[in-house]
Motif scaffolding. Structure first.
Motif, PDB file in Angstrom:
ATOM      1  N   VAL A 186       0.840  -1.214   0.000  1.00 49.25           N
ATOM      2  CA  VAL A 186       0.000   0.000   0.000  1.00 49.25           C
ATOM      3  C   VAL A 186       0.867   1.253   0.000  1.00 49.25           C
ATOM      4  O   VAL A 186       0.562   2.240  -0.681  1.00 49.25           O
ATOM      5  N   SER A 190       0.749   4.169  -2.698  1.00 47.63           N
ATOM      6  CA  SER A 190       0.379   5.512  -2.213  1.00 47.63           C
ATOM      7  C   SER A 190       1.400   6.557  -2.644  1.00 47.63           C
ATOM      8  O   SER A 190       1.050   7.698  -2.946  1.00 47.63           O
ATOM      9  N   ASN A 220      -5.218   2.783   2.402  1.00 44.08           N
ATOM     10  CA  ASN A 220      -5.395   3.299   3.762  1.00 44.08           C
ATOM     11  C   ASN A 220      -5.884   4.745   3.751  1.00 44.08           C
ATOM     12  O   ASN A 220      -6.164   5.319   2.684  1.00 44.08           O
ATOM     13  N   THR A 221      -5.986   5.322   4.921  1.00 44.59           N
ATOM     14  CA  THR A 221      -6.500   6.693   5.045  1.00 44.59           C
ATOM     15  C   THR A 221      -5.639   7.693   4.277  1.00 44.59           C
ATOM     16  O   THR A 221      -6.165   8.620   3.654  1.00 44.59           O
ATOM     17  N   THR A 223      -3.847   7.095   1.554  1.00 51.22           N
ATOM     18  CA  THR A 223      -4.132   6.909   0.116  1.00 51.22           C
ATOM     19  C   THR A 223      -5.398   7.668  -0.280  1.00 51.22           C
ATOM     20  O   THR A 223      -5.399   8.426  -1.254  1.00 51.22           O
ATOM     21  N   TYR A 224      -6.451   7.455   0.479  1.00 54.26           N
ATOM     22  CA  TYR A 224      -7.728   8.107   0.166  1.00 54.26           C
ATOM     23  C   TYR A 224      -7.656   9.629   0.336  1.00 54.26           C
ATOM     24  O   TYR A 224      -8.203  10.378  -0.485  1.00 54.26           O
ATOM     25  N   MET A 247     -14.123   5.216   1.159  1.00 56.45           N
ATOM     26  CA  MET A 247     -13.111   4.850   2.148  1.00 56.45           C
ATOM     27  C   MET A 247     -13.763   4.361   3.438  1.00 56.45           C
ATOM     28  O   MET A 247     -13.288   3.416   4.070  1.00 56.45           O
ATOM     29  N   GLN A 252     -11.963   2.334   6.288  1.00 61.43           N
ATOM     30  CA  GLN A 252     -10.904   3.311   6.522  1.00 61.43           C
ATOM     31  C   GLN A 252     -11.532   4.617   6.998  1.00 61.43           C
ATOM     32  O   GLN A 252     -12.225   5.294   6.232  1.00 61.43           O
TER      33      GLN A 252
END
Length: 368
Positions: A186, A190, A220-221, A223-224, A247, A252
Motif C-alpha cells: 500500500v 500511495s 489506507n487513510t 491513500t484516500y 473509504m 478506513q
C-alpha cells in the motif's frame, strides 16, 4: 534499586532496560544506566552503545551520538554497520549530505561495509534533496556490490522522481519493482498515487487505486486523503465525495487531514452549506478540529461574502483553545479588505504583530 540485595543485573538485563528507555525516548535515563554499567563489573558492549547511538540519532542529537562513538572507540569497542547506519541516518535527517558521505567513506576505510539499510538511507536523503541522479548512482553501486535494493530503496527512488514531477521515470521504477518480484504494498502504491495527484493526473491515480483493489490491497487513510485532495484540486468534487464515502465503506476512517482537504475543496468551490454540514459531521465523530480546519471555514465564509460570520468564528477561536496562525490572520485580513472594512484589517495586522505572529509577504500584499 537495580542492584538491591545479592541479585546483580547481567548484560542482558542492562541491555533490555537501555532499550526500554530508548524506546520511550528517555535518552538521559539510558545514558545514566550506561554510566552505571561502566562503574560496575558488567561493562557496556557494542549492542548497548548502538542502542543509545541509534536513539540519539533518531532524535537528531547527532553531536551527542558522535561523542558516544568516540568514547566507545576509545574503549576499544569497534563500530559495526549498525553503528554507522544509525549515524548516517542521523546526519541525513539534518540534511548534512557531506557528513553522511564522510561517514560512509570512514566506515569503508575501517572495513565495515554498508548494507541495504545503509544504502537505502543514502538513497532516501539524496532523493529528498532533489539529487535523483546521484541516488540512481548509489543504487547502481549497490547492485555492483551484490547488494540487492529492496522495496524501501526503490520507494525512495520512486518518490524522488515524483517530487521532481518526473512521473514516467517514477512509473519505470514501480514496474522495475514488479519485474524483480518484490512485494509491492500500500505504501508503494500511495507514493506513486501521490505523485500523480500532485501533477493533477487523476486518471492515472484512479487507475492505480483500482489496481490495488484487484490485487487485494486495501488503500489506507493516507491513500484516500491524497486522492480526495487531488480530485478537489482539479474541481472534481463529486469524485472527491464518492471517494470519501468509499473509504468509510472499506473500513478506513477519515482523519482530520481527510476532512481538511475535502472541506477546503468545498469551500473554494463555493459549496459552503455542504462544507458546514461536513464540519458538523466531523464534530459528531469527536474529531478535534485544529486551526487548519477553522482557517478553511473562515476562508469559505469570506469567499461566500459572509464576512460577519467569518469575523465571529475568528474571534471565537480563543474560546476553543486555538490561536490563529499567519494563514488564519491573512485570510481574515483579506476578508475584511474585500468587505471594505480596511480600518479593522489594519487593526488586525497590528494585533497580529503584537501577539508575536509576524505577517508574511502574502499578508503585506493584501494590505498594500
Amino acid at each position: 534499586m537495580i542492584n538491591a540485595g545479592n541479585c546483580q543485573p547481567d548484560a542482558v538485563t542492562y541491555g533490555t532496560l537501555v532499550k526500554g528507555f530508548c524506546m520511550k525516548g528517555n535518552n538521559s535515563a539510558a545514558i545514566q544506566l550506561l554510566r552505571k554499567m561502566e562503574e560496575g563489573a558488567c561493562k557496556p558492549g557494542l549492542v548497548v552503545y548502538n542502542t543509545i547511538i541509534g536513539s540519539l540519532c533518531k532524535d537528531k542529537l547527532v553531536d551527542d551520538a558522535l561523542n558516544l562513538l568516540s568514547e566507545m572507540m576509545s574503549k576499544g569497542i569497534a563500530p559495526n554497520v549498525i553503528t554507522y547506519t544509525s549515524l548516517i541516518h542521523g546526519v541525513c535527517k539534518l540534511g548534512k549530505w557531506k557528513e553522511a558521505k564522510g561517514l560512509l567513506n570512514e566506515m569503508v576505510s575501517k572495513n565495515v561495509f554498508p548494507d541495504v539499510c545503509t544504502f537505502s538511507v543514502l538513497v532516501d536523503t539524496l532523493c529528498k534533496e532533489g539529487m535523483v541522479g546521484e541516488a540512481e548512482g548509489v543504487v547502481k553501486m549497490m547492485i555492483e556490490r551484490d547488494i540487492q535494493p529492496n522495496t524501501v530503496t526503490y520507494n525512495s527512488l520512486m518518490d524522488g522522481y515524483c517530487l521532481r514531477g518526473e512521473m514516467s521515470e517514477a512509473r519505470k521504477v514501480f514496474k522495475l519493482m514488479l519485474s524483480k518480484g518484490l512485494m509491492v504494498d500500500v505504501f508503494n502504491y500511495s507514493t506513486l498515487i501521490n505523485g500523480y495527484c500532485k501533477r493533477k493526473m487523476m486518471d492515472e491515480a484512479m487507475t492505480l487505486l483500482r489496481e490495488m483493489s484487484r490485487k487485494g490491497l486495501v488503500p489506507n487513510t493516507v491513500t484516500y486523503s491524497t486522492l480526495v485532495d487531488g480530485c478537489c484540486k482539479v474541481g472534481k468534487l463529486g469524485d472527491a465525495q464518492k471517494l470519501f464515502s468509499e473509504m468509510q465503506d472499506c473500513g478506513q476512517l477519515p482523519d482530520v487531514q481527510t476532512y481538511a482537504v475535502l472541506l477546503d475543496g468545498l469551500c473554494k468551490n463555493r459549496q459552503l452549506s455542504t462544507a458546514i454540514q461536513l464540519f458538523k459531521e466531523m464534530e459528531g465523530k469527536k474529531l478535534d478540529a485544529d486551526i487548519v480546519i477553522y482557517s478553511i471555514l473562515i476562508e469559505g465564509l469570506c469567499i461566500a461574502e459572509k464576512f460577519e460570520s467569518a469575523w465571529e468564528l475568528f474571534f471565537g477561536l480563543s474560546s476553543r483553545g486555538l490561536q490563529p496562525n499567519v494563514r488564519t490572520y491573512t485570510i481574515m485580513i483579506n476578508g475584511l479588505c474585500i468587505g471594505g472594512r480596511t480600518s479593522e484589517a489594519e487593526k488586525l495586522l497590528t494585533e497580529m504583530e503584537e501577539r508575536g505572529c509576524p505577517p508574511d509577504d502574502c499578508t503585506y500584499n493584501i494590505i498594500i
